[in-house]
Write a protein that holds these residues in place. Sequence first.
Motif, PDB file in Angstrom:
ATOM      1  N   ALA A  13       0.452-114.438  51.476  1.00 55.38           N
ATOM      2  CA  ALA A  13       1.836-113.619  52.618  1.00 55.38           C
ATOM      3  C   ALA A  13       3.029-113.550  51.634  1.00 55.38           C
ATOM      4  CB  ALA A  13       1.572-114.689  53.981  1.00 55.38           C
ATOM      5  N   VAL A  14       3.520-113.128  52.305  1.00 57.38           N
ATOM      6  CA  VAL A  14       4.324-112.035  51.812  1.00 57.38           C
ATOM      7  C   VAL A  14       5.624-112.277  52.561  1.00 57.38           C
ATOM      8  CG1 VAL A  14       6.351-110.293  50.497  1.00 57.38           C
ATOM      9  CG2 VAL A  14       3.948-110.473  50.188  1.00 57.38           C
ATOM     10  N   GLY A  15       6.795-112.428  52.552  1.00 56.98           N
ATOM     11  CA  GLY A  15       8.184-112.481  54.012  1.00 56.98           C
ATOM     12  C   GLY A  15       8.933-111.803  52.454  1.00 56.98           C
ATOM     13  N   TYR A  16      10.158-111.217  53.666  1.00 58.18           N
ATOM     14  CA  TYR A  16      11.437-110.905  52.839  1.00 58.18           C
ATOM     15  C   TYR A  16      12.409-111.170  53.326  1.00 58.18           C
ATOM     16  CZ  TYR A  16      14.279-107.700  50.107  1.00 58.18           C
ATOM     17  OH  TYR A  16      15.758-107.445  49.345  1.00 58.18           O
ATOM     18  N   GLU A  17      13.825-111.528  53.123  1.00 60.75           N
ATOM     19  CA  GLU A  17      15.123-111.948  53.999  1.00 60.75           C
ATOM     20  C   GLU A  17      15.862-111.883  53.041  1.00 60.75           C
ATOM     21  OE1 GLU A  17      15.577-114.617  57.646  1.00 60.75           O
ATOM     22  OE2 GLU A  17      15.542-115.609  55.701  1.00 60.75           O
ATOM     23  N   CYS A  32      10.103-118.275  45.362  1.00 62.29           N
ATOM     24  CA  CYS A  32      11.168-117.695  46.577  1.00 62.29           C
ATOM     25  C   CYS A  32      11.123-116.535  44.932  1.00 62.29           C
ATOM     26  CB  CYS A  32      11.984-118.296  46.563  1.00 62.29           C
ATOM     27  SG  CYS A  32      12.216-119.018  48.235  1.00 62.29           S
ATOM     28  N   TYR A  33      11.212-115.089  45.124  1.00 55.75           N
ATOM     29  CA  TYR A  33      12.172-114.640  43.620  1.00 55.75           C
ATOM     30  C   TYR A  33      13.516-114.182  44.483  1.00 55.75           C
ATOM     31  CZ  TYR A  33       7.831-115.028  41.951  1.00 55.75           C
ATOM     32  OH  TYR A  33       5.973-115.934  41.386  1.00 55.75           O
ATOM     33  N   TYR A  34      14.529-113.992  43.665  1.00 57.40           N
ATOM     34  CA  TYR A  34      15.848-113.595  43.813  1.00 57.40           C
ATOM     35  C   TYR A  34      16.144-112.243  42.721  1.00 57.40           C
ATOM     36  CZ  TYR A  34      15.516-118.812  44.700  1.00 57.40           C
ATOM     37  OH  TYR A  34      15.081-120.191  45.444  1.00 57.40           O
ATOM     38  N   VAL A  39      13.481-102.263  48.260  1.00 57.11           N
ATOM     39  CA  VAL A  39      12.768-101.122  47.295  1.00 57.11           C
ATOM     40  C   VAL A  39      11.225-101.849  47.082  1.00 57.11           C
ATOM     41  CG1 VAL A  39      13.516 -99.900  45.738  1.00 57.11           C
ATOM     42  CG2 VAL A  39      12.614 -98.975  46.355  1.00 57.11           C
ATOM     43  N   VAL A  40      11.607-102.749  46.217  1.00 58.09           N
ATOM     44  CA  VAL A  40      10.638-103.667  45.711  1.00 58.09           C
ATOM     45  C   VAL A  40       9.649-103.515  46.525  1.00 58.09           C
ATOM     46  CG1 VAL A  40      10.074-105.229  43.489  1.00 58.09           C
ATOM     47  CG2 VAL A  40      12.006-103.813  43.251  1.00 58.09           C
ATOM     48  N   TYR A  41      10.381-104.667  47.903  1.00 58.05           N
ATOM     49  CA  TYR A  41       9.414-105.906  48.509  1.00 58.05           C
ATOM     50  C   TYR A  41       8.844-104.212  49.562  1.00 58.05           C
ATOM     51  CZ  TYR A  41       8.646-106.904  52.974  1.00 58.05           C
ATOM     52  OH  TYR A  41       7.493-106.826  54.475  1.00 58.05           O
ATOM     53  N   ARG A  42       9.370-102.827  49.315  1.00 60.63           N
ATOM     54  CA  ARG A  42       8.581-102.045  50.626  1.00 60.63           C
ATOM     55  C   ARG A  42       7.271-101.302  49.523  1.00 60.63           C
ATOM     56  NH1 ARG A  42      12.444 -97.972  51.380  1.00 60.63           N
ATOM     57  NH2 ARG A  42      14.701 -99.389  51.058  1.00 60.63           N
ATOM     58  N   GLN A  43       7.790-101.381  48.394  1.00 62.03           N
ATOM     59  CA  GLN A  43       6.952-100.656  47.859  1.00 62.03           C
ATOM     60  C   GLN A  43       5.814-102.203  47.104  1.00 62.03           C
ATOM     61  OE1 GLN A  43       8.551-100.258  43.754  1.00 62.03           O
ATOM     62  NE2 GLN A  43       9.318 -97.607  44.799  1.00 62.03           N
ATOM     63  N   LEU A  44       5.676-103.269  47.002  1.00 68.05           N
ATOM     64  CA  LEU A  44       4.355-104.230  47.181  1.00 68.05           C
ATOM     65  C   LEU A  44       3.953-104.257  48.376  1.00 68.05           C
ATOM     66  CD1 LEU A  44       3.605-106.805  46.339  1.00 68.05           C
ATOM     67  CD2 LEU A  44       5.694-108.024  47.315  1.00 68.05           C
ATOM     68  N   MET A  45       4.189-103.604  49.778  1.00 66.12           N
ATOM     69  CA  MET A  45       4.274-103.890  50.464  1.00 66.12           C
ATOM     70  C   MET A  45       2.793-102.427  50.974  1.00 66.12           C
ATOM     71  SD  MET A  45       3.884-106.916  51.641  1.00 66.12           S
ATOM     72  CE  MET A  45       3.555-107.434  53.575  1.00 66.12           C
ATOM     73  N   SER A  46       3.437-101.504  50.079  1.00 68.25           N
ATOM     74  CA  SER A  46       2.385-100.449  50.488  1.00 68.25           C
ATOM     75  C   SER A  46       1.305-100.297  49.570  1.00 68.25           C
ATOM     76  CB  SER A  46       3.619 -98.812  51.254  1.00 68.25           C
ATOM     77  OG  SER A  46       3.933 -99.240  49.884  1.00 68.25           O
ATOM     78  N   ALA A  47       1.730-101.315  48.324  1.00 71.24           N
ATOM     79  CA  ALA A  47       0.598-101.296  47.387  1.00 71.24           C
ATOM     80  C   ALA A  47      -1.517-101.895  47.186  1.00 71.24           C
ATOM     81  CB  ALA A  47       1.353-102.103  45.928  1.00 71.24           C
ATOM     82  N   PRO A  48      -1.502-100.426  46.671  1.00 72.52           N
ATOM     83  CA  PRO A  48      -2.662-100.358  46.705  1.00 72.52           C
ATOM     84  C   PRO A  48      -3.501-101.932  46.409  1.00 72.52           C
ATOM     85  CG  PRO A  48      -2.450 -98.566  45.799  1.00 72.52           C
ATOM     86  CD  PRO A  48      -1.306 -99.064  45.469  1.00 72.52           C
ATOM     87  N   SER A  49      -2.764-102.954  45.820  1.00 71.46           N
ATOM     88  CA  SER A  49      -3.301-103.714  45.596  1.00 71.46           C
ATOM     89  C   SER A  49      -2.478-104.366  45.449  1.00 71.46           C
ATOM     90  CB  SER A  49      -4.240-103.693  44.165  1.00 71.46           C
ATOM     91  OG  SER A  49      -4.036-105.148  43.407  1.00 71.46           O
ATOM     92  N   HIS A  50      -1.890-105.467  46.125  1.00 74.45           N
ATOM     93  CA  HIS A  50      -0.379-106.808  46.209  1.00 74.45           C
ATOM     94  C   HIS A  50      -0.560-107.026  44.881  1.00 74.45           C
ATOM     95  CE1 HIS A  50       0.202-105.064  50.376  1.00 74.45           C
ATOM     96  NE2 HIS A  50      -1.444-105.446  50.452  1.00 74.45           N
ATOM     97  N   GLY A  51      -1.500-107.948  44.918  1.00 72.21           N
ATOM     98  CA  GLY A  51      -1.652-108.561  43.253  1.00 72.21           C
ATOM     99  C   GLY A  51      -1.123-108.218  42.266  1.00 72.21           C
ATOM    100  N   ALA A  56       2.980-106.677  38.148  1.00 73.45           N
ATOM    101  CA  ALA A  56       3.388-105.581  37.019  1.00 73.45           C
ATOM    102  C   ALA A  56       4.757-105.685  37.190  1.00 73.45           C
ATOM    103  CB  ALA A  56       3.075-104.451  36.886  1.00 73.45           C
ATOM    104  N   ASN A  57       5.627-106.110  38.740  1.00 75.18           N
ATOM    105  CA  ASN A  57       7.014-105.672  38.710  1.00 75.18           C
ATOM    106  C   ASN A  57       7.546-106.786  39.123  1.00 75.18           C
ATOM    107  OD1 ASN A  57       6.311-102.335  39.146  1.00 75.18           O
ATOM    108  ND2 ASN A  57       5.060-102.808  40.296  1.00 75.18           N
ATOM    109  N   ILE A  58       7.098-108.049  39.613  1.00 74.74           N
ATOM    110  CA  ILE A  58       7.793-109.300  39.955  1.00 74.74           C
ATOM    111  C   ILE A  58       7.415-110.049  39.358  1.00 74.74           C
ATOM    112  CG2 ILE A  58       8.244-109.771  41.995  1.00 74.74           C
ATOM    113  CD1 ILE A  58       7.167-108.376  43.406  1.00 74.74           C
ATOM    114  N   ARG A  59       6.770-110.733  39.295  1.00 73.79           N
ATOM    115  CA  ARG A  59       6.026-112.083  38.185  1.00 73.79           C
ATOM    116  C   ARG A  59       6.870-111.869  37.013  1.00 73.79           C
ATOM    117  NH1 ARG A  59       0.739-112.899  37.629  1.00 73.79           N
ATOM    118  NH2 ARG A  59       0.451-114.833  39.501  1.00 73.79           N
ATOM    119  N   ASN A  60       7.811-112.399  36.331  1.00 70.72           N
ATOM    120  CA  ASN A  60       8.732-112.007  35.183  1.00 70.72           C
ATOM    121  C   ASN A  60       9.536-111.543  34.864  1.00 70.72           C
ATOM    122  OD1 ASN A  60       6.674-114.817  33.771  1.00 70.72           O
ATOM    123  ND2 ASN A  60       5.348-113.057  33.655  1.00 70.72           N
TER     124      ASN A  60
END
Length: 67
Positions: A13-17, A32-34, A39-51, A56-60
Motif C-alpha cells: 500500500a502507498v500513502g502520501y501526505e 516514510c520517505y521525506y 509529482v513523484v507520488y502521482r507517477q508512482l501510482m500511475s506506473a505500470p509497475s509500482h515496484g 528506480a525513482n524513490i529507493r536510495n
Amino acid sequence: MNMIPVSSSNLSAVGYENGILYIRFHGGQLYCYYNVPEVVYRQLMSAPSHGKYFAANIRNVYRYSKL
C-alpha cells in the motif's frame, strides 16, 4: 492518512501526505520517505509497475525512516 492498496509483488500500500510518501511492504514494514514531490507520488501510482518505479525513482533517492 489514507493508504491505497497497490498491485505489486513488493509493495502492499502507498500513502502520501505533506511531502511524505508512506510505503507498506508485503512483509508489513512501513517506511516514510521525506521531501518527495507530489509529482513523484502521482507517477508512482500511475506506473505500470509500482515496484519497478519505486526501485528506480524513490529507493536510495529520498531520506527515509522505518515506522
